[in-house]
Design an enzyme around this catalytic site. Structure first.
Site, PDB file in Angstrom:
ATOM      1  N   PRO A  34       0.791  -1.227   0.000  1.00 20.38           N
ATOM      2  CG  PRO A  34      -0.905  -1.585   1.557  1.00 20.38           C
ATOM      3  CD  PRO A  34       0.423  -2.122   1.118  1.00 20.38           C
ATOM      4  CG  ASN A  37      -2.239   0.952  -4.599  1.00 19.07           C
ATOM      5  OD1 ASN A  37      -2.742   1.826  -5.292  1.00 19.07           O
ATOM      6  ND2 ASN A  37      -2.707  -0.278  -4.558  1.00 19.07           N
ATOM      7  CB  ILE A  39      -5.875   4.290  -5.441  1.00 17.31           C
ATOM      8  CG1 ILE A  39      -5.693   2.773  -5.326  1.00 17.31           C
ATOM      9  CG2 ILE A  39      -5.956   4.726  -6.891  1.00 17.31           C
ATOM     10  CD1 ILE A  39      -6.887   1.991  -5.814  1.00 17.31           C
ATOM     11  CD  GLU A  40      -3.947   0.413  -0.704  1.00 16.69           C
ATOM     12  OE1 GLU A  40      -3.969   0.207   0.518  1.00 16.69           O
ATOM     13  OE2 GLU A  40      -3.712  -0.484  -1.541  1.00 16.69           O
ATOM     14  CG  MET A  41      -0.018   4.858   2.467  1.00 13.22           C
ATOM     15  SD  MET A  41       1.299   4.072   3.445  1.00 13.22           S
ATOM     16  CE  MET A  41       2.337   5.479   3.810  1.00 13.22           C
TER      17      MET A  41
END
Length: 243
Positions: A34, A37, A39-41
């Site tokens: 993540p 990623n 669209i995460e962190m």
């Protein structure tokens, strides 16, 4: 917003593979995914290590525990070590099988029989962690932003894995709504209705999926059993780190 529902952290220590599609082979590998990623962190591993290395508390703990400065591998080791403590324990079901016949009510006991028999749940949700750690296509409708999520196929490129996703644990299932890989169902009742109908339509539908024709009473009993898998609240206290 991601294309999949966040999988539970409960009992991930017992998973053979991590993520809905099993793309991570360990909790350590999963933990660092993540970070980068988008669209995460949306970070970089190097920048996160650099920022944590400036925190005195982390400097001290990394040196005390790992004998080194903050680094990516030990960052993953630390997160994975914590995740292995998040275990669902001492549910009403556990108490029942250990001899407390009053731990589950009559509806849950009937539901347990259905789970093992007519409802066929145990074919995939087997063992003490209620999962076979395998991947199955249930024909779940895609409700997230991913128009067609091929699941395990994205990892293996094997035709048999198209649309297949990992069987989740049912431990503490009441705490992990919504359900399925894309959060298609808001309640356990909706899930039971879907499975009773034999799942959805898919060219690669699992051969294990069959219409169950459960009665309303049987569905209620089955949900009662699923609720009996809820573990005790996990005690958690945030550690105090020097700044």
């Amino acid at each position: 917003m991601g294309g999949r529902q966040a999988p539970t952290v409960y009992n991930t220590a017992f998973n053979h593979l991590q993520f809905w599609d099993g793309r991570a082979r360990s909790l350590e590998e999963q933990a660092i995914g993540p970070i980068h990623n988008p669209i995460e962190m949306g970070e970089t591993h190097e920048n996160v290590v650099r920022k944590l290395g400036k925190v005195k508390g982390y400097q001290q703990q990394f040196r005390a525990v790992f004998g080194s400065d903050v680094n990516l591998q030990d960052l993953a080791n630390a997160i994975a070590a914590y995740e292995r403590t998040v275990i669902s324990t001492n549910s009403a079901f556990d108490k029942y099988v250990l001899g407390d016949q009053k731990a589950m009510d009559e509806a849950a006991v009937r539901g347990m029989a259905l789970f093992k028999g007519k409802a066929r749940c145990i074919l995939c949700h087997s063992g003490s962690n209620f999962t076979d750690n395998q991947f199955h296509n249930l024909g779940v409708p895609q409700v997230g932003p991913a128009k067609e999520d091929q699941g395990r196929y994205n990892v293996t490129r094997a035709e048999k894995d198209k649309g297949a996703f990992k069987t989740p644990t049912l431990r503490s299932i009441t705490e992990t709504a919504p359900y399925m890989h894309d959060g298609a169902f808001k309640t356990l009742e909706e899930v039971v209705d879907f499975l009773s109908e034999g799942g959805g339509s898919s060219q690669n539908l699992s051969a294990l999926m069959k219409p169950l024709n459960l009665t309303p009473e049987e569905k209620t009993d089955l949900v009662a059993f699923l609720k009996a898998l809820a573990g005790e609240p996990i005690k958690f206290q945030m550690p105090k780190l020097p700044k």
